[in-house]
Design a protein around this motif. Structure first.
Motif, mmCIF file in Angstrom:
data_model
loop_
_atom_site.group_PDB
_atom_site.id
_atom_site.type_symbol
_atom_site.label_atom_id
_atom_site.label_comp_id
_atom_site.label_asym_id
_atom_site.label_seq_id
_atom_site.Cartn_x
_atom_site.Cartn_y
_atom_site.Cartn_z
ATOM 1 N N LEU A 137 0.944 -1.307 -0.038
ATOM 2 C CA LEU A 137 -0.116 0.036 -0.026
ATOM 3 C C LEU A 137 0.873 1.281 0.038
ATOM 4 O O LEU A 137 2.119 1.307 0.287
ATOM 5 C CB LEU A 137 -0.767 -0.062 1.261
ATOM 6 C CG LEU A 137 -1.914 -1.384 1.311
ATOM 7 C CD1 LEU A 137 -2.553 -1.166 2.444
ATOM 8 C CD2 LEU A 137 -2.529 -1.482 0.199
ATOM 9 N N ASN A 138 -0.070 2.361 -0.476
ATOM 10 C CA ASN A 138 0.885 3.717 -0.332
ATOM 11 C C ASN A 138 2.223 3.775 -1.160
ATOM 12 O O ASN A 138 3.255 4.335 -0.678
ATOM 13 C CB ASN A 138 1.022 4.194 1.121
ATOM 14 C CG ASN A 138 -0.257 3.978 2.011
ATOM 15 O OD1 ASN A 138 -1.115 4.665 1.566
ATOM 16 N ND2 ASN A 138 -0.109 3.603 3.103
ATOM 17 N N GLU B 8 4.600 4.821 -4.228
ATOM 18 C CA GLU B 8 4.626 5.946 -5.008
ATOM 19 C C GLU B 8 5.292 5.577 -6.475
ATOM 20 O O GLU B 8 5.106 6.286 -7.424
ATOM 21 C CB GLU B 8 5.681 6.993 -4.479
ATOM 22 C CG GLU B 8 5.510 7.635 -3.087
ATOM 23 C CD GLU B 8 4.078 8.667 -3.040
ATOM 24 O OE1 GLU B 8 3.988 9.102 -4.324
ATOM 25 O OE2 GLU B 8 3.705 8.815 -1.973
ATOM 26 N N PRO C 222 -1.149 5.882 -2.996
ATOM 27 C CA PRO C 222 -1.658 6.123 -1.765
ATOM 28 C C PRO C 222 -3.178 6.751 -2.338
ATOM 29 O O PRO C 222 -3.538 7.549 -3.045
ATOM 30 C CB PRO C 222 -1.061 7.550 -1.182
ATOM 31 C CG PRO C 222 0.391 7.222 -1.882
ATOM 32 C CD PRO C 222 0.024 6.523 -3.246
ATOM 33 N N SER D 176 -7.720 9.610 2.616
ATOM 34 C CA SER D 176 -8.856 8.903 3.615
ATOM 35 C C SER D 176 -9.914 10.013 3.856
ATOM 36 O O SER D 176 -10.184 10.485 5.310
ATOM 37 C CB SER D 176 -7.915 8.441 5.134
ATOM 38 O OG SER D 176 -7.599 7.122 4.737
ATOM 39 N N ASN E 50 -9.610 2.748 1.519
ATOM 40 C CA ASN E 50 -8.566 2.317 2.486
ATOM 41 C C ASN E 50 -8.689 1.032 3.399
ATOM 42 O O ASN E 50 -7.995 0.331 3.569
ATOM 43 C CB ASN E 50 -7.962 3.363 3.309
ATOM 44 C CG ASN E 50 -7.210 4.501 2.342
ATOM 45 O OD1 ASN E 50 -6.519 3.886 1.687
ATOM 46 N ND2 ASN E 50 -7.576 5.539 2.416
#
Length: 307
Positions: free
Chosen positions: A231-232, A234, A286, A289, A297
């Motif tokens: 996750l998240n 780049e 990403p 939220s 998420n």
């Protein structure tokens, strides 16, 4: 597999009357539906999905009147149903004594999870059967939820007698689940409807989940592809399939324009595509939220959790 229509609904209703489960589209994801009052029929849902029996099911109803035959609705719960039904909101309330819901559908809990769906296929099936229908997502337990017939057939082909094809689902992410118990409203699973809006509207104090399984979608590992998920991210690492968002590019994107509603609708489709790729692992950019991003998420965190 049959295209959704009057003849297909009639066949589905006949199979449900015989105690069989069938796959039907909803506005969120495809569901595996069976008569919620028939213990054997509900057991066949668990069997087809390989679902643990401690994990309760959502019971789908035609309208609020049918829901109130099954659960005890407070004024706040009734008001929420009136505002958001039909639609992607599941309401957990105390189970009404003598309601006739199979114990296995509620995993033996004193509560019942109820939803009035918006999709015409599920609404027509509810009317044709005259029964409340237990209907979790139409996939093997713990796997990626299905938003198209192709997703359903990947894991359930040959395990159920009928699949109704209604095209791609519109919302693409499962319903918000809230409980109305006593003077508290508690978020059990984020979804398309914002919990803060529900809490403000209900004028109740937000409660805290007990940590035990009170509703579907609360297992730590859920909605998971068969490959590792990072996750998240780049950028992709070697041998990763990259799912982008906004300015972060990849092999696929949830929304090039950074639209969270579009991202929710595409989430499971993108995970299915990544799972089917030749890459060893999956990375996801990403996701903010905010709004429905909270629900996105939540699904991604559970999808990335160790099995």
């Amino acid at each position: 597999m049959r295209p959704y229509g009057k003849a297909a609904i009639a066949e589905a209703a006949r199979l449900i009357a015989q105690g069989q489960p069938v796959v039907v589209p909803t506005e969120t994801v495809y569901g595996l539906a069976a008569d919620a009052t028939n213990e054997d029929a509900v057991a066949r849902i668990y069997e087809a999905k390989g679902r643990p029996a401690f994990n309760p099911l959502i019971v789908h109803v035609r309208d609020l009147a049918q829901a109130e035959d099954l659960g005890d609705f407070s004024d706040a719960a009734r008001a929420a149903a009136s505002l958001y039904w039909p639609g992607p909101l599941t309401i957990v309330v105390p189970r009404r004594e003598g309601a006739g819901i199979a114990d296995i559908a509620t995993a033996g809990l004193p509560t019942v999870a109820l939803r009035c769906p918006q999709h015409p296929a599920m609404q027509n099936l509810l009317k044709a059967t005259g029964k409340p229908l237990a209907a979790p997502s139409a996939n093997m337990s713990g796997g990626i939820s299905p938003t198209s017939v192709d997703h359903v057939l990947k894991t359930l082909e040959g395990r159920v007698p009928l699949v109704l094809d209604g095209g791609r689902t519109r919302q693409g992410i499962e319903s918000t689940i809230v409980s109305f118990i006593g003077d508290r409203v508690t978020l059990l699973r984020p979804g398309p409807i914002d919990f803060d809006e529900i809490a403000l509207f209900s004028r109740l104090s937000p409660g805290t989940s007990s940590g035990s399984i009170e509703a579907p979608g609360q297992l730590q590992s859920h909605y998971a592809p068969s490959k590792p998920l990072r996750l998240n991210a780049e950028a992709a690492e070697p041998d990763e399939w990259m799912i982008g968002f906004g300015d972060i590019k990849g092999d696929d994107t949830l929304s090039a324009g950074g639209d969270l509603v579009e991202a929710a609708a595409r989430l499971f489709h993108a995970l299915h595509r990544a799972e089917g790729s030749r890459s060893r692992a999956i990375a996801v950019a990403p996701i903010p939220s905010t709004g429905i991003g909270v629900a996105i998420n939540d699904r991604l965190k559970r999808a990335a959790a160790p099995r």
